[in-house]
Design an enzyme around this catalytic site. Structure first.
Site, PDB file in Angstrom:
ATOM      1  N   ASP A 304       0.859  -1.118  -0.007  1.00 56.75           N
ATOM      2  CA  ASP A 304       0.037   0.079  -0.083  1.00 56.75           C
ATOM      3  C   ASP A 304       0.757   1.086   0.244  1.00 56.75           C
ATOM      4  OD1 ASP A 304      -1.984   1.664  -0.207  1.00 56.75           O
ATOM      5  OD2 ASP A 304      -3.012   0.742   1.702  1.00 56.75           O
TER       6      ASP A 304
HETATM    7  C1  BGC Z   1      -5.154   3.342   0.411  1.00 58.99           C
HETATM    8  C2  BGC Z   1      -5.367   2.488  -0.691  1.00 58.99           C
HETATM    9  C3  BGC Z   1      -5.298   2.929  -2.011  1.00 58.99           C
HETATM   10  C4  BGC Z   1      -3.929   3.642  -2.051  1.00 58.99           C
HETATM   11  C5  BGC Z   1      -3.515   4.408  -3.339  1.00 58.99           C
HETATM   12  C6  BGC Z   1      -3.879   4.111   0.267  1.00 58.99           C
HETATM   13  O1  BGC Z   1      -3.904   5.148   1.113  1.00 58.99           O
HETATM   14  O2  BGC Z   1      -5.089   2.506   1.619  1.00 58.99           O
HETATM   15  O3  BGC Z   1      -6.760   1.807  -0.346  1.00 58.99           O
HETATM   16  O4  BGC Z   1      -5.490   1.990  -2.936  1.00 58.99           O
HETATM   17  O5  BGC Z   1      -3.747   4.592  -0.912  1.00 58.99           O
HETATM   18  O6  BGC Z   1      -4.491   5.466  -3.757  1.00 58.99           O
END
Ligand code: BGC
Length: 762
Positions: A304
């Site tokens: 993530d």
């Molecule tokens: C979130 C994810 C997301 C990623 C990209 C993160 O902060 O936890 O769910 O896909 O950002 O935007």
């Protein structure tokens, strides 16, 4: 009479979906789903790549185009220089970007990658297509309330159609984290509190996004996130630790991810949280032993957003180099946004700390997926400026958003059949911060949707009534702050009307990432508005906006009618009006229990019994309840009324026993004694009375949405196998134990419906 004889698998897929599925070519392809084929040229490419180019294929960055939408959505990073990013693509230091701004941006970057870089490897373009691209569908939790998985397949497919037209190859979706603590804000992105319901929706969404072939320029690569158990964050605080038994992990939290992979998803995102002391991003057991070893996952895993780097803050890695090494060796193939992989993987390989073969294996996984997406055949296959607008917000997509919107609405209460409202002859006061205006409509986790293009409640209501001037609007309150003079105006509007529709609840920014709440209540200024409006004595319909289950109190809980309407997206106002005025009979059911009070969280229907259960009806001393309230839901999981009058009768079992090598059929008659047609969601629950591990008071095993005309009855049949009754035994393995089981076919997890029992016999 409708043939309701269906297999358990069919029941899990939901009415209608199964027939289409059995007939579809996609069924044959499912056998191949989840498998990766690596064309021979990829081995050749890998042999010719430098270590820096290999690490580049494992580094994903937020788009830097014009500041980039993603920069507003995620924590700020030093990454706002687009020419620099184009140069990185040219140098092969980038596998792709996410949350960029459309086909034009993709065209520039892709040109640099495939025309000007040494290896000419195409970039992959990712985005958070969570509940729509331009046309915004209900938030995922709301869509699950439809209990109609095929609806989620269709909206995912429609979202993929729009997004792939705008240059996007890969969605960071579906989010399938089971969420049992409603304080956590991210439950809004997922499938609710129940692993079976969540699994069915996870699979449906994967099928919708990916279609029959990833090569199609109308589909996207799906990403199962956040692996794993992100929804079990302690106290519902986002990013918090998860400390959980292996049993609960497997019985509850891991199942939805597995369902997504089994449906063919070929990418996964590591979760931010730790599990029992080990961050997911650095968890070899999770990312390698379980995911690849036990489950046979063949796709790739992305961290993530800066998840690898965050292992420093939690005290699991010394520095960036250490974090990159730990994450990579654990089995996280690709790093998102920290830049650590491209910074450190080459030197980690040179020093021998990371085996070269392991690096090559991750690069192979990523390039194989790029090939499966058709990117090597035509790097511009999804990048077409004309197609981007030609596919955007088409009438049929908006019609699907309206259908999904009304199916997501749950009618919690309808005393005296106040709903549906008459279309004429009554003056309606629409009151509350969500009564009118282009705000809070598309809801949380939307990158490309636009509130300005969405239909607000007032517009939907005015379009539905015979005389639009019979509708008056008063804001009454801000979302979290009072509005000067607001209550006075609202009370005057209520007094001048025959019926009040009170649109209150949470703003879009109150759920989603980093939006945990200590109290899951209607914000106090809106509660005050509700009390004042209710005191006028006018018939009151509460229309809730929310990204989680709420604890309803006072005038809100006491209103004659309550609709749970979540965030419904582009067609919000029309969808709510369809239900308010009876064009559609509500059919949604709660995917998350509404507790009596906030302090019961985490509250979920499938809880274990205590040794001191409190009998229904009175609070007894030294029994399991909080001071002053029973530990029950105000509205439990599975609850929702229709405009019909539904009765359950005649539970029939095919026999008194279920043999270990056999099946048992459980049937009941469901009748609509009302005067309007309805769709009833029949739910099959079981309870294992005595086992070597204590079992929940009820567990959902199957459900089915049954259309019933006024006066119609149907027999709904479910089939159970012994494996449906399995649990994780004392030695950590799935086992099935002989014994007595209660069974219900019921309209919710805490209602009686019809009840019987059978024995599982060895
Ligand atoms: C979130 C994810 C997301 C990623 C990209 C993160 O902060 O936890 O769910 O896909 O950002 O935007």
């Amino acid at each position: 009479m409708l043939d309701t004889r269906i297999s358990r698998r069919a029941a899990l897929m939901g009415a209608g979906a199964m027939a289409a599925w059995l007939a579809s070519p996609a069924r044959a392809l499912l056998a191949a789903a989840g498998r990766v084929q690596t064309p021979a040229f990829i081995g050749d490419l890998i042999r010719r790549m430098t270590l820096e180019e290999k690490a580049g294929q494992l580094q994903l960055m937020a788009s830097a185009w014009g500041g980039g939408v993603a920069l507003a959505l995620n924590p700020p990073q030093e990454n706002s220089d687009f020419p620099k990013q184009v140069d990185e693509a040219r140098k092969g230091l980038l596998t792709g970007v996410f949350n960029g701004n459309g086909a034009r941006m993709a065209q520039i970057l892709q040109t640099a990658a495939v025309k000007e870089s040494r290896m000419k490897i195409p970039l992959i373009f990712a985005a958070d297509i969570i509940h729509g691209h331009r046309t915004i569908f209900p938030v995922p939790l709301a869509e699950v309330a439809s209990f109609e998985p095929d609806l989620a397949r269709r909206t995912a497919e429609a979202a993929a159609f729009e997004a792939s037209g705008a240059g996007i190859d890969w969605t960071f979706s579906p989010m399938v984290d089971v969420a049992r603590d409603q304080r956590w804000g991210r439950g809004v992105e997922g499938g609710g509190e129940d692993p079976l319901l969540g699994s069915v929706f996870a699979a449906a969404r994967v099928r919708g996004f990916q279609g029959a072939s990833l090569k199609s320029n109308e589909h996207l690569l799906a990403c199962i996130k956040h692996f794993a158990a992100y929804g079990a964050a302690e106290s519902g605080l986002d990013y918090n630790v998860v400390d959980i038994s292996d049993r609960r992990l497997r019985e509850v939290y891991l199942r939805t991810y597995k369902a997504g992979f089994d449906a063919g998803a070929l990418s996964a995102m590591a979760s931010f949280n730790e599990i029992n002391g080990v961050p997911s991003t650095g968890n070899h057991w999770l990312m390698t032993d379980l995911l690849r070893g036990e489950w046979g996952f063949q796709g790739f895993v992305v961290s993530d957003y800066t998840g690898d780097e965050e292992m420093i803050a939690v005290g699991f890695a010394k520095d960036g180099r250490d974090a990159a090494k730990i994450a990579f060796l654990a089995g996280v193939d690709m790093s998102m946004q920290s830049g650590l992989y491209r910074q450190y993987l080459p030197s980690l390989v040179r020093s021998g700390e990371v085996p070269q073969a392991k690096l090559d294996e991750s690069v192979r996984r990523v390039l194989a997926l790029k090939a499966m997406l058709g990117l090597f055949d035509d790097p511009f296959g999804r990048i077409d400026l004309k197609r981007e607008s030609a596919r955007s917000m088409l009438p049929q997509t908006r019609a699907l958003a309206r259908e999904a919107g009304r199916k997501a609405i749950v009618m919690l209460k309808n005393e005296g059949n106040l709903l549906p409202l008459p279309r004429s002859g009554k003056r309606i006061a629409l009151i509350g911060p969500f009564a009118a205006g282009q705000h809070d409509l598309v809801g949380p986790w939307v990158v490309y949707g636009d509130d300005a293009k969405a239909v607000d409640l007032a517009t939907g209501v005015r379009a539905a009534v015979a005389n639009p001037s019979s509708v008056t609007v008063a804001q009454g309150s801000g979302v979290e702050e009072p509005l000067a003079g607001g209550i006075g105006q609202a009370v005057a509007a209520a007094r001048a009307a025959d019926i009040v529709v009170l649109a209150i609840g949470e703003g879009a920014n109150m759920s989603g990432e980093a939006q945990s709440r200590t109290e899951i209540i209607v914000p106090p200024p809106q509660q005050a508005l509700a009390e004042a409006v209710a005191a006028t004595g006018k018939p009151l319909v509460v229309v809730l906006k929310h990204g989680r289950a709420l604890a309803l109190e006072g005038a809100v809980a006491n209103a004659e009618a309550i609709l749970a309407t979540w965030f419904l997206g582009t067609e919000t106002g029309n969808a709510i009006a369809d239900v308010l005025f009876g064009a559609y009979s509500p059919s949604g059911r709660l995917p998350a229990s509404f507790p009596l009070r906030s302090g019961q969280e985490p509250y979920y229907y499938a809880h274990k019994p205590t040794g001191r259960p409190n009998p229904p009806g009175e609070l007894q001393p030294y029994k399991a309840h909080f001071r002053g309230i029973p530990n029950a839901a105000l509205y439990p999981f599975g609850h929702g009324f229709t405009y019909g009058r539904i009765e359950y009768s005649g539970l029939r079992l095919s026999g008194p026993t279920l043999p270990m090598d056999g099946t048992i059929e459980i049937a009941a008659t469901i009748s609509n004694r009302g005067t309007r047609s309805a769709e009833e969601v029949a739910q099959l629950y079981i309870h294992d009375r005595v086992a070597s591990i204590t079992q929940p008071v009820r567990v959902l095993k199957a459900f089915r949405k049954v259309p019933l005309a006024a006066g119609q009855s149907e027999v709904v049949r479910f089939t159970l196998r012994p494996s449906d009754l399995a649990f994780i035994g004392p030695d950590g393995r799935w086992i099935t134990e002989p014994g007595a089981f209660d069974v219900w076919i019921a309209p919710s997890a805490e209602s009686d419906g019809v009840h019987g029992s059978f024995d599982l016999v060895a």
